[in-house]
Design an enzyme around this catalytic site. Structure first.
Site, mmCIF file in Angstrom:
data_model
loop_
_atom_site.group_PDB
_atom_site.id
_atom_site.type_symbol
_atom_site.label_atom_id
_atom_site.label_comp_id
_atom_site.label_asym_id
_atom_site.label_seq_id
_atom_site.Cartn_x
_atom_site.Cartn_y
_atom_site.Cartn_z
ATOM 1 N N GLU A 177 0.188 13.588 -7.801
ATOM 2 C CA GLU A 177 -0.165 12.369 -7.058
ATOM 3 C C GLU A 177 -1.638 12.041 -7.252
ATOM 4 O OE1 GLU A 177 0.446 9.769 -5.786
ATOM 5 O OE2 GLU A 177 1.877 9.747 -4.158
ATOM 6 N N ASP A 181 -2.889 9.817 1.370
ATOM 7 C CA ASP A 181 -3.617 9.023 2.364
ATOM 8 C C ASP A 181 -2.922 9.262 3.711
ATOM 9 O OD1 ASP A 181 -5.336 7.068 3.373
ATOM 10 O OD2 ASP A 181 -4.133 5.402 2.658
ATOM 11 N N PHE A 228 -11.879 3.449 0.799
ATOM 12 C CA PHE A 228 -10.939 2.989 -0.220
ATOM 13 C C PHE A 228 -11.587 3.212 -1.585
ATOM 14 C CE2 PHE A 228 -8.520 0.152 -2.895
ATOM 15 C CZ PHE A 228 -7.227 0.486 -2.493
ATOM 16 N N VAL A 229 -10.979 4.073 -2.389
ATOM 17 C CA VAL A 229 -11.590 4.439 -3.664
ATOM 18 C C VAL A 229 -10.828 3.850 -4.852
ATOM 19 C CG1 VAL A 229 -12.699 6.548 -2.822
ATOM 20 C CG2 VAL A 229 -10.334 6.642 -3.641
ATOM 21 N N ASP A 260 -6.219 1.964 -8.133
ATOM 22 C CA ASP A 260 -6.443 0.525 -8.339
ATOM 23 C C ASP A 260 -6.981 -0.180 -7.109
ATOM 24 O OD1 ASP A 260 -3.877 0.739 -6.920
ATOM 25 O OD2 ASP A 260 -3.749 -1.415 -7.244
ATOM 26 N N ARG A 306 -8.253 0.585 -12.591
ATOM 27 C CA ARG A 306 -7.677 1.907 -12.866
ATOM 28 C C ARG A 306 -8.384 2.567 -14.049
ATOM 29 N NH1 ARG A 306 -2.711 2.187 -10.028
ATOM 30 N NH2 ARG A 306 -1.600 0.235 -9.888
#
Ligand code: IMP
Length: 187
Positions: free
Chosen positions: A106, A110, A159-160, A166, A172
């Site tokens: 994965e 989250d 949020f990375v 993405d 990406r």
């Protein structure tokens, strides 16, 4: 022909969290650990598309064992940057997983909703074993408890993007993991 547009720097407005070198070193360590643990096994790396594609490609090369590669597409419905837990399998594996040692690869755990659904699905296929390898973990957002057997890095609630992750399907291809600090920049 239209005049050429000026090139866009996709790195602009993004601050680096993990560099290429840090990622490479950690992936190598994970590969060595997996190589030790799965010696003599029947390993299949199960890439969860699309976010894990770059991680899986590098991880596979860091594992010195015979292995299979399978790919599963999932989409989780939710608002924008949040998952809802309603997961749909959009692409399934091409070989049965029965009696194989499945290592789910994965990009990030989250809330854990996607992975807990996937683990249930995979268990119904009667594999010999199931473990989880995740590049990132964001424990602050946990909804479901997930045991991660092989973990790259733990991160704060941000949020990375990059290295497979993405932002509205883009970014990406950044070779590092970063955070969008200026969303107004063109990508
Ligand atoms: P979960 O079901 O909430 O654990 O989220 C799973 C999926 O949401 C991940 O596999 C990612 O595709 C996506 N996701 C969660 N956090 C991020 C992030 O910070 N950046 C990009 N994608 C993310």
């Amino acid at each position: 022909m239209e005049p050429a547009k000026p090139p866009v720097d996709i790195r602009e407005g993004i601050s680096v969290i993990f560099t290429e070198e840090q990622i490479r070193a950690r992936v190598q360590e994970l590969g060595e650990q997996i190589t030790r643990d799965y010696a003599g096994g029947n390993l299949v790396l199960l890439c969860i598309l699309k976010g894990s594609c770059l991680f899986m490609a590098d991880l596979a090369r860091a594992i010195a064992l015979p292995l299979r590669m399978e790919f599963m597409g999932v989409s989780s419905y939710g608002e924008d940057t949040k998952t809802s837990g309603v997961v749909q399998i959009t692409q399934d594996v091409s070989t049965p997983l029965a009696d194989l040692d499945v290592l789910i690869v994965e990009d990030i755990v989250d809330t854990g909703l996607t992975l807990s659904y996937l683990q249930e699905q995979i268990h119904t296929r009667r594999p010999a074993s199931v473990r989880v390898c995740s590049l990132l973990h964001k424990p602050a957002r946990k909804v479901r408890e997930i045991h991660i057997d092989y973990l790259g890095f733990t991160i704060e609630d941000r949020f990375v993007v990059g290295y497979g992750l993405d932002w509205s399907q883009k970014l990406r291809n950044l070779p590092f993991i970063g955070e969008v600090t200026d969303p107004s920049k063109p990508r």
